[in-house]
Design a protein around this motif. Structure first.
Motif, PDB file in Angstrom:
ATOM      1  N   THR A  59       0.831  -1.212   0.000  1.00 31.77           N
ATOM      2  CA  THR A  59       0.000   0.000   0.000  1.00 31.77           C
ATOM      3  C   THR A  59       0.860   1.255   0.000  1.00 31.77           C
ATOM      4  O   THR A  59       0.347   2.358  -0.012  1.00 31.77           O
ATOM      5  CB  THR A  59      -0.958   0.023   1.209  1.00 31.77           C
ATOM      6  N   PHE A  60       2.169   1.061   0.010  1.00 33.67           N
ATOM      7  CA  PHE A  60       3.132   2.155  -0.137  1.00 33.67           C
ATOM      8  C   PHE A  60       2.880   3.310   0.825  1.00 33.67           C
ATOM      9  O   PHE A  60       2.949   4.474   0.457  1.00 33.67           O
ATOM     10  CB  PHE A  60       3.146   2.644  -1.586  1.00 33.67           C
ATOM     11  N   GLY A  61       2.536   2.970   2.068  1.00 38.40           N
ATOM     12  CA  GLY A  61       2.319   3.982   3.091  1.00 38.40           C
ATOM     13  C   GLY A  61       1.022   4.760   2.951  1.00 38.40           C
ATOM     14  O   GLY A  61       0.763   5.680   3.710  1.00 38.40           O
ATOM     15  N   GLN A  62       0.180   4.388   1.987  1.00 39.37           N
ATOM     16  CA  GLN A  62      -1.067   5.120   1.760  1.00 39.37           C
ATOM     17  C   GLN A  62      -2.235   4.562   2.559  1.00 39.37           C
ATOM     18  O   GLN A  62      -3.338   5.078   2.480  1.00 39.37           O
ATOM     19  CB  GLN A  62      -1.406   5.125   0.266  1.00 39.37           C
ATOM     20  N   SER A  63      -2.007   3.500   3.310  1.00 40.65           N
ATOM     21  CA  SER A  63      -3.042   2.935   4.164  1.00 40.65           C
ATOM     22  C   SER A  63      -2.454   2.833   5.568  1.00 40.65           C
ATOM     23  O   SER A  63      -1.651   1.939   5.840  1.00 40.65           O
ATOM     24  CB  SER A  63      -3.467   1.553   3.650  1.00 40.65           C
ATOM     25  N   PRO A  64      -2.829   3.741   6.476  1.00 38.73           N
ATOM     26  CA  PRO A  64      -2.220   3.748   7.810  1.00 38.73           C
ATOM     27  C   PRO A  64      -2.561   2.513   8.645  1.00 38.73           C
ATOM     28  O   PRO A  64      -1.866   2.196   9.596  1.00 38.73           O
ATOM     29  CB  PRO A  64      -2.768   5.016   8.450  1.00 38.73           C
ATOM     30  N   ILE A  80     -12.805 -14.686   5.198  1.00 32.90           N
ATOM     31  CA  ILE A  80     -11.730 -13.925   5.832  1.00 32.90           C
ATOM     32  C   ILE A  80     -11.355 -12.822   4.868  1.00 32.90           C
ATOM     33  O   ILE A  80     -11.017 -13.082   3.710  1.00 32.90           O
ATOM     34  CB  ILE A  80     -10.501 -14.807   6.130  1.00 32.90           C
ATOM     35  N   GLY A  81     -11.451 -11.581   5.338  1.00 39.46           N
ATOM     36  CA  GLY A  81     -11.140 -10.438   4.490  1.00 39.46           C
ATOM     37  C   GLY A  81     -10.118  -9.528   5.130  1.00 39.46           C
ATOM     38  O   GLY A  81     -10.121  -9.329   6.341  1.00 39.46           O
ATOM     39  N   VAL A  82      -9.232  -8.996   4.306  1.00 36.30           N
ATOM     40  CA  VAL A  82      -8.269  -8.000   4.763  1.00 36.30           C
ATOM     41  C   VAL A  82      -8.513  -6.744   3.943  1.00 36.30           C
ATOM     42  O   VAL A  82      -8.455  -6.766   2.706  1.00 36.30           O
ATOM     43  CB  VAL A  82      -6.817  -8.492   4.626  1.00 36.30           C
ATOM     44  N   THR A  83      -8.826  -5.651   4.650  1.00 42.81           N
ATOM     45  CA  THR A  83      -9.187  -4.386   4.017  1.00 42.81           C
ATOM     46  C   THR A  83      -8.102  -3.352   4.255  1.00 42.81           C
ATOM     47  O   THR A  83      -7.612  -3.208   5.372  1.00 42.81           O
ATOM     48  CB  THR A  83     -10.515  -3.860   4.612  1.00 42.81           C
ATOM     49  N   ASP A  84      -7.738  -2.647   3.191  1.00 41.80           N
ATOM     50  CA  ASP A  84      -6.849  -1.499   3.329  1.00 41.80           C
ATOM     51  C   ASP A  84      -7.423  -0.365   2.491  1.00 41.80           C
ATOM     52  O   ASP A  84      -8.362  -0.558   1.726  1.00 41.80           O
ATOM     53  CB  ASP A  84      -5.404  -1.841   2.936  1.00 41.80           C
ATOM     54  N   SER A  85      -6.879   0.827   2.670  1.00 44.12           N
ATOM     55  CA  SER A  85      -7.443   1.992   1.979  1.00 44.12           C
ATOM     56  C   SER A  85      -6.710   2.363   0.699  1.00 44.12           C
ATOM     57  O   SER A  85      -6.988   3.390   0.110  1.00 44.12           O
ATOM     58  CB  SER A  85      -7.490   3.196   2.927  1.00 44.12           C
ATOM     59  N   HIS A  86      -5.807   1.508   0.249  1.00 44.54           N
ATOM     60  CA  HIS A  86      -5.101   1.767  -1.009  1.00 44.54           C
ATOM     61  C   HIS A  86      -5.986   1.301  -2.174  1.00 44.54           C
ATOM     62  O   HIS A  86      -6.533   0.201  -2.133  1.00 44.54           O
ATOM     63  CB  HIS A  86      -3.764   1.036  -1.037  1.00 44.54           C
ATOM     64  N   PRO A  87      -6.120   2.108  -3.222  1.00 46.09           N
ATOM     65  CA  PRO A  87      -7.052   1.756  -4.298  1.00 46.09           C
ATOM     66  C   PRO A  87      -6.565   0.655  -5.239  1.00 46.09           C
ATOM     67  O   PRO A  87      -7.380   0.021  -5.900  1.00 46.09           O
ATOM     68  CB  PRO A  87      -7.213   3.067  -5.063  1.00 46.09           C
ATOM     69  N   ARG A  88      -5.263   0.420  -5.313  1.00 45.02           N
ATOM     70  CA  ARG A  88      -4.767  -0.562  -6.289  1.00 45.02           C
ATOM     71  C   ARG A  88      -5.144  -1.973  -5.889  1.00 45.02           C
ATOM     72  O   ARG A  88      -4.902  -2.412  -4.769  1.00 45.02           O
ATOM     73  CB  ARG A  88      -3.255  -0.468  -6.439  1.00 45.02           C
ATOM     74  N   VAL A 121     -11.932  -9.928  -4.701  1.00 47.23           N
ATOM     75  CA  VAL A 121     -11.564  -8.581  -4.267  1.00 47.23           C
ATOM     76  C   VAL A 121     -12.783  -7.689  -4.466  1.00 47.23           C
ATOM     77  O   VAL A 121     -13.388  -7.695  -5.544  1.00 47.23           O
ATOM     78  CB  VAL A 121     -10.371  -8.036  -5.071  1.00 47.23           C
ATOM     79  N   THR A 122     -13.129  -6.926  -3.415  1.00 43.99           N
ATOM     80  CA  THR A 122     -14.245  -5.994  -3.528  1.00 43.99           C
ATOM     81  C   THR A 122     -13.777  -4.594  -3.145  1.00 43.99           C
ATOM     82  O   THR A 122     -12.976  -4.431  -2.222  1.00 43.99           O
ATOM     83  CB  THR A 122     -15.424  -6.398  -2.608  1.00 43.99           C
ATOM     84  N   PRO A 123     -14.269  -3.574  -3.864  1.00 45.33           N
ATOM     85  CA  PRO A 123     -13.911  -2.201  -3.509  1.00 45.33           C
ATOM     86  C   PRO A 123     -14.640  -1.775  -2.238  1.00 45.33           C
ATOM     87  O   PRO A 123     -15.716  -2.279  -1.920  1.00 45.33           O
ATOM     88  CB  PRO A 123     -14.390  -1.392  -4.709  1.00 45.33           C
ATOM     89  N   THR A 124     -14.038  -0.856  -1.503  1.00 45.64           N
ATOM     90  CA  THR A 124     -14.684  -0.287  -0.321  1.00 45.64           C
ATOM     91  C   THR A 124     -15.239   1.091  -0.672  1.00 45.64           C
ATOM     92  O   THR A 124     -14.847   1.688  -1.679  1.00 45.64           O
ATOM     93  CB  THR A 124     -13.693  -0.163   0.856  1.00 45.64           C
ATOM     94  N   GLU A 125     -16.110   1.605   0.156  1.00 45.29           N
ATOM     95  CA  GLU A 125     -16.718   2.910  -0.097  1.00 45.29           C
ATOM     96  C   GLU A 125     -15.698   4.041  -0.107  1.00 45.29           C
ATOM     97  O   GLU A 125     -15.886   5.044  -0.786  1.00 45.29           O
ATOM     98  CB  GLU A 125     -17.799   3.201   0.946  1.00 45.29           C
ATOM     99  N   ASP A 126     -14.598   3.876   0.648  1.00 42.39           N
ATOM    100  CA  ASP A 126     -13.599   4.948   0.724  1.00 42.39           C
ATOM    101  C   ASP A 126     -12.516   4.837  -0.347  1.00 42.39           C
ATOM    102  O   ASP A 126     -11.522   5.545  -0.303  1.00 42.39           O
ATOM    103  CB  ASP A 126     -12.971   5.003   2.117  1.00 42.39           C
ATOM    104  N   GLY A 127     -12.706   3.949  -1.308  1.00 41.28           N
ATOM    105  CA  GLY A 127     -11.753   3.841  -2.407  1.00 41.28           C
ATOM    106  C   GLY A 127     -10.698   2.771  -2.226  1.00 41.28           C
ATOM    107  O   GLY A 127      -9.855   2.585  -3.093  1.00 41.28           O
ATOM    108  N   GLY A 128     -10.720   2.066  -1.126  1.00 34.63           N
ATOM    109  CA  GLY A 128      -9.778   0.971  -0.896  1.00 34.63           C
ATOM    110  C   GLY A 128     -10.336  -0.330  -1.436  1.00 34.63           C
ATOM    111  O   GLY A 128     -11.171  -0.345  -2.343  1.00 34.63           O
TER     112      GLY A 128
END
Length: 145
Positions: A59-64, A80-88, A121-128
């Motif tokens: 996530t290159f530091g873009q997901s705290p 089992i899901g792992v969510t981060d806020s990076h869009p890629r 893989v599913t997108p999140t509302e915040d773009g992750g």
């Protein structure tokens, strides 16, 4: 057991969080009746480690932080899901003889397929995004008290 059980933990995006994520999932699943010493538990620990590591490293530091969700539906399906806020979205890198990394998704897909499951893989509302593994639930039901 209820029709739907779930647990979630949010951790900082740092390497020290990977074993914490793995331990959290293992503890939850043991509480739900999964044999902690079995092949399924080993595969799930590896899957969680790979997904959490991807959330930290790619996530290159873009997901705290990242969140690990564990859901058991009708004692039939484990999600089992792992969510981060990076869009890629995660992508499989081309295999190279000298390559030291980039095989995590291949490993995860293979382990999931061997167990009769799948990766999505599913997108999140915040773009992750959330990377999900869905597996058939194979543990014995936990007796009600």
């Amino acid at each position: 057991m209820a029709d739907h059980q779930e647990s979630s933990v949010t951790l900082p995006s740092e390497p020290a969080s990977v074993p914490t994520a793995r331990r959290h999932v293992a503890d939850v699943l043991t509480g739900w009746g999964l044999d902690d010493g079995g092949d399924t538990a080993d595969a799930i620990r590896l899957i969680v480690s790979e997904l959490a590591t991807n959330a930290v490293l790619h996530t290159f530091g873009q997901s705290p932080n990242f969140t690990v969700d564990v859901r058991l539906v009708r004692e039939e399906l484990l999600h089992i899901g792992v969510t981060d806020s990076h869009p890629r979205r995660p992508r499989r890198l081309p295999a190279a003889v000298q390559q030291d990394n980039g095989r995590g998704l291949v490993i995860i897909r293979s382990l999931a397929a061997e167990a009769g499951g799948r990766l999505s893989v599913t997108p999140t509302e915040d773009g992750g995004k959330t990377v999900w593994i869905t597996l058939p639930w194979t543990a014995a039901p936990v007796p009600s008290c």
